[in-house]
Structure formats: C-alpha cells, structure tokens
Design a protein around this motif. Sequence first.
Motif, PDB file in Angstrom:
ATOM      1  N   VAL A 246     -32.578  83.329  27.809  1.00  0.00           N
ATOM      2  CA  VAL A 246     -31.556  82.289  27.840  1.00  0.00           C
ATOM      3  C   VAL A 246     -30.228  82.812  27.316  1.00  0.00           C
ATOM      4  O   VAL A 246     -29.171  82.638  27.937  1.00  0.00           O
ATOM      5  CB  VAL A 246     -32.015  81.062  27.037  1.00  0.00           C
ATOM      6  CG1 VAL A 246     -30.937  79.987  27.017  1.00  0.00           C
ATOM      7  CG2 VAL A 246     -33.322  80.505  27.611  1.00  0.00           C
ATOM      8  N   GLN A 247     -30.254  83.456  26.158  1.00  0.00           N
ATOM      9  CA  GLN A 247     -29.016  83.917  25.532  1.00  0.00           C
ATOM     10  C   GLN A 247     -28.309  84.992  26.350  1.00  0.00           C
ATOM     11  O   GLN A 247     -27.077  85.083  26.337  1.00  0.00           O
ATOM     12  CB  GLN A 247     -29.313  84.441  24.128  1.00  0.00           C
ATOM     13  CG  GLN A 247     -29.741  83.358  23.151  1.00  0.00           C
ATOM     14  CD  GLN A 247     -30.087  83.930  21.789  1.00  0.00           C
ATOM     15  OE1 GLN A 247     -30.469  85.092  21.669  1.00  0.00           O
ATOM     16  NE2 GLN A 247     -29.970  83.105  20.749  1.00  0.00           N
ATOM     17  N   ASN A 248     -29.071  85.816  27.085  1.00  0.00           N
ATOM     18  CA  ASN A 248     -28.476  86.926  27.829  1.00  0.00           C
ATOM     19  C   ASN A 248     -28.351  86.657  29.322  1.00  0.00           C
ATOM     20  O   ASN A 248     -28.033  87.565  30.096  1.00  0.00           O
ATOM     21  CB  ASN A 248     -29.306  88.197  27.606  1.00  0.00           C
ATOM     22  CG  ASN A 248     -29.347  88.611  26.153  1.00  0.00           C
ATOM     23  OD1 ASN A 248     -28.320  88.681  25.496  1.00  0.00           O
ATOM     24  ND2 ASN A 248     -30.536  88.881  25.645  1.00  0.00           N
ATOM     25  N   ALA A 249     -28.610  85.406  29.748  1.00  0.00           N
ATOM     26  CA  ALA A 249     -28.532  85.080  31.172  1.00  0.00           C
ATOM     27  C   ALA A 249     -27.087  85.090  31.659  1.00  0.00           C
ATOM     28  O   ALA A 249     -26.163  84.702  30.942  1.00  0.00           O
ATOM     29  CB  ALA A 249     -29.164  83.712  31.421  1.00  0.00           C
ATOM     30  N   VAL A 250     -26.893  85.534  32.893  1.00  0.00           N
ATOM     31  CA  VAL A 250     -25.562  85.471  33.515  1.00  0.00           C
ATOM     32  C   VAL A 250     -25.191  84.007  33.734  1.00  0.00           C
ATOM     33  O   VAL A 250     -25.983  83.210  34.233  1.00  0.00           O
ATOM     34  CB  VAL A 250     -25.557  86.220  34.860  1.00  0.00           C
ATOM     35  CG1 VAL A 250     -24.243  85.982  35.600  1.00  0.00           C
ATOM     36  CG2 VAL A 250     -25.776  87.707  34.635  1.00  0.00           C
ATOM     37  N   SER A 251     -23.983  83.637  33.343  1.00  0.00           N
ATOM     38  CA  SER A 251     -23.503  82.259  33.513  1.00  0.00           C
ATOM     39  C   SER A 251     -21.980  82.279  33.533  1.00  0.00           C
ATOM     40  O   SER A 251     -21.352  83.329  33.334  1.00  0.00           O
ATOM     41  CB  SER A 251     -24.011  81.368  32.380  1.00  0.00           C
ATOM     42  OG  SER A 251     -23.440  81.767  31.139  1.00  0.00           O
ATOM     43  N   LEU A 252     -21.374  81.111  33.743  1.00  0.00           N
ATOM     44  CA  LEU A 252     -19.916  81.025  33.696  1.00  0.00           C
ATOM     45  C   LEU A 252     -19.393  81.422  32.327  1.00  0.00           C
ATOM     46  O   LEU A 252     -18.308  82.014  32.201  1.00  0.00           O
ATOM     47  CB  LEU A 252     -19.468  79.599  34.037  1.00  0.00           C
ATOM     48  CG  LEU A 252     -19.714  79.141  35.480  1.00  0.00           C
ATOM     49  CD1 LEU A 252     -19.315  77.674  35.642  1.00  0.00           C
ATOM     50  CD2 LEU A 252     -18.933  80.021  36.461  1.00  0.00           C
ATOM     51  N   ASP A 253     -20.154  81.097  31.289  1.00  0.00           N
ATOM     52  CA  ASP A 253     -19.732  81.424  29.926  1.00  0.00           C
ATOM     53  C   ASP A 253     -20.122  82.842  29.528  1.00  0.00           C
ATOM     54  O   ASP A 253     -19.643  83.351  28.521  1.00  0.00           O
ATOM     55  CB  ASP A 253     -20.359  80.440  28.932  1.00  0.00           C
ATOM     56  CG  ASP A 253     -19.892  79.011  29.173  1.00  0.00           C
ATOM     57  OD1 ASP A 253     -18.709  78.838  29.521  1.00  0.00           O
ATOM     58  OD2 ASP A 253     -20.717  78.075  29.035  1.00  0.00           O
ATOM     59  N   ASN A 254     -21.017  83.454  30.291  1.00  0.00           N
ATOM     60  CA  ASN A 254     -21.494  84.794  29.956  1.00  0.00           C
ATOM     61  C   ASN A 254     -21.597  85.639  31.235  1.00  0.00           C
ATOM     62  O   ASN A 254     -22.688  86.008  31.671  1.00  0.00           O
ATOM     63  CB  ASN A 254     -22.861  84.704  29.264  1.00  0.00           C
ATOM     64  CG  ASN A 254     -23.332  86.052  28.734  1.00  0.00           C
ATOM     65  OD1 ASN A 254     -22.525  86.934  28.435  1.00  0.00           O
ATOM     66  ND2 ASN A 254     -24.644  86.211  28.626  1.00  0.00           N
TER      67      ASN A 254
END
Length: 356
Positions: A246-254
């Motif tokens: 969850v913490q290292n998933a690709v996302s708009l914020d990450n």
Amino acid sequence: LRITKDGAPAPGNPTFTQAGALPELYSIGHRNPQGIAIHPTTGELWQSEHGPRGGDEINRVLPAKNYGWPTITYGIEYSGAVIGSGIQQQSGMEQPVYYWDPVISPSGMTFYKGNNIPEWQKVVGSSIDATYGWKDDGLFRTEEEIDNAAWYGSRPNIGDIKYVDINGDGKIDSQDRGRIGRGNRPQITYGLNLSANWNGIDFSAQFTGGALFDVSLLGTYFNGYDDNTIWTQTFKENANSPLYLVQNAVSLDNPNGTMPRITTGTLTHGSDNGLASTFWFRNGKYIRLKSAQLGYTLPKQWMNAVGIQNLRVFVDGSNLFTIDGLPDGIDPESPGVNNGYYPQQRTVMGGLTLTF
C-alpha cells in the motif's frame, strides 16, 4: 500394452513374473500416459505421463521394465498426502528421463530436431526447477509509455507491470515466456553449530541457511502456474494487505512508487500483474538462528545438602531470528507462499532438569 492390429499379443512381448500378468503387457508402472512418439534416430518408444500433484514424467519405454507407479513417484496426492511410502527411487524400478515438479501437464509428444526454439525458452543451462514466466521492465509511469509498449491482454494502466517483448512482435504472449530466475530450493545450504560451557553455564546454538535460489511472492498452485497472493495484490479476496504494497503503490500522490497500483480485485487489467515474472522474484539467501539453548547447572554442593543429585534450569528457543532480504511474513524456507504452508513459528520455552 503391445498388440497386433487384430488385438492379439504382439510376437516377442516380454514375459512378466507377476501373478495374472497378461501376455499383451510390454511394460508396467505407468501413470496416465498422455503422449507417445518414436525417436526418429534410435527407433525407441518415448512417452509423456501425467503425475498426481507434481511428478509429470518423460519415460523411455523399454520391454519388461517397471516404471514404478504407484510405488515410487515424484508427486503427492492432491490433498497433500504422500503416495505409498513417499519414496522416489527403488531398486528394480526405472527413473524417468525427466520429471516436472510442479507439474506442467504435458499432452501430446513429438521429437523436434531443428534449431528454432528461442534461446530464452530452452531448458538446458537453466536451473532444474526454474519457473516459466516473463521478464519485467518495471512499472508503467505515463500514458505515452503505454501507447508505445507491448501489452499482455487488454490495455494496462499507469502503475501496472511492464513486461518485456522478448521476440519483438509488438505483443506480450506465451512466446515471450521463458525460463526465469532460479528455483526455490537452495543450491547451497550451510549450517553452524556452537556450544560452550563455563562454571555450570552451558550454551548451544544452531544456525542454518541457504543461498543461490529465488523466492516468488506469488503463489505456485498445484498445476505449476503462479498467481496473485496477498503479498502481491492489495486487498486480495477482501484480505488485509501488507504495508509495503500500500505505502509503495504507484498513485497520483506517489508517482514514483515501486509497487503496482492499488486494486481491489481483477478490475481494469489489475489481475495481469499476477503473471509469473521477475518483478515478484526476490533473492532467497538467508541465515536463521534455528535453535538456541542457555542453561545453568547449580553447584553440586548446594544440591547435596537437600538430597538432589542434579538441578539444571534452562531457556530454549527456535526460529529466533532470520536475516534475509524478503518482506516481513515471507519464510525463505517455505515451498510456496500460497501452497497452504503455515509459516514456522518463533517459540521460547523454559524448563528444568531434576535428578534425585
């Protein structure tokens, strides 16, 4: 069986000593033959056979030979129980030319003498139990990158795994699938036993470890294919997810995340991230404090005064710590993270040995 066109026993068939053996028999001990072919050079008969859970075989079929089933096999029952005595070799029984564990479910059989097999799909030169899968090229970061890349199945999304188009045909399919990584059985195992005594204090410890093998975070099922587990897909089957996913998933914020985007099932291409690939392989090398014990034997002059010959108190532990590069919760000694394997537990206990 070896028979003539009219169904009679073929001339020259071997004679078996087992009670009730039929004259049509040519060899025995086969399990579920699937493919059969004549070697173009030697004229020998070869056969592929389905094993149970594990143990698919290639056999060179010779007259009067016993190929072992069900006395010896490299497979187990689908329930996980052993078959027969659980042995793989026995005098008087033939070994397969090659076997697969996990299975590949071979069907027809033929001989090929050309040189058109892609280099990455050849068995020779790879680890004997290496996984078939795809090579990864990281994660998709932009729509433009997706536009210019080869896909597996439908269009991927930003944050999905990018697979390498090995043969350059503009698509990702079985032709890009080859032998990748190493098996999950260490090619090197090692251990260290320590012990010491001093003034009634005794200490012993056993370290074990392995190297030159890979651990897949995917689950290897009984048919030999890998698929997502809770270690590779967020909230799989409504389960909780490890923090690293969850913490290292690709996302708009990450946007620079190192893990695939968060998905809640098989929606919008997310399930293709569970293909067997180098993305999910980790170096399995480890060292583990398998067991340790610390004890103290009280002085005899103290014990003799109360009628005790010997008194020793101790504390004992197993699987106390492991040094490896795997995510928390993955056991480097596990046969497969989704095979119903219950992780080894850390245990600590104390006790005393009393002799009157």
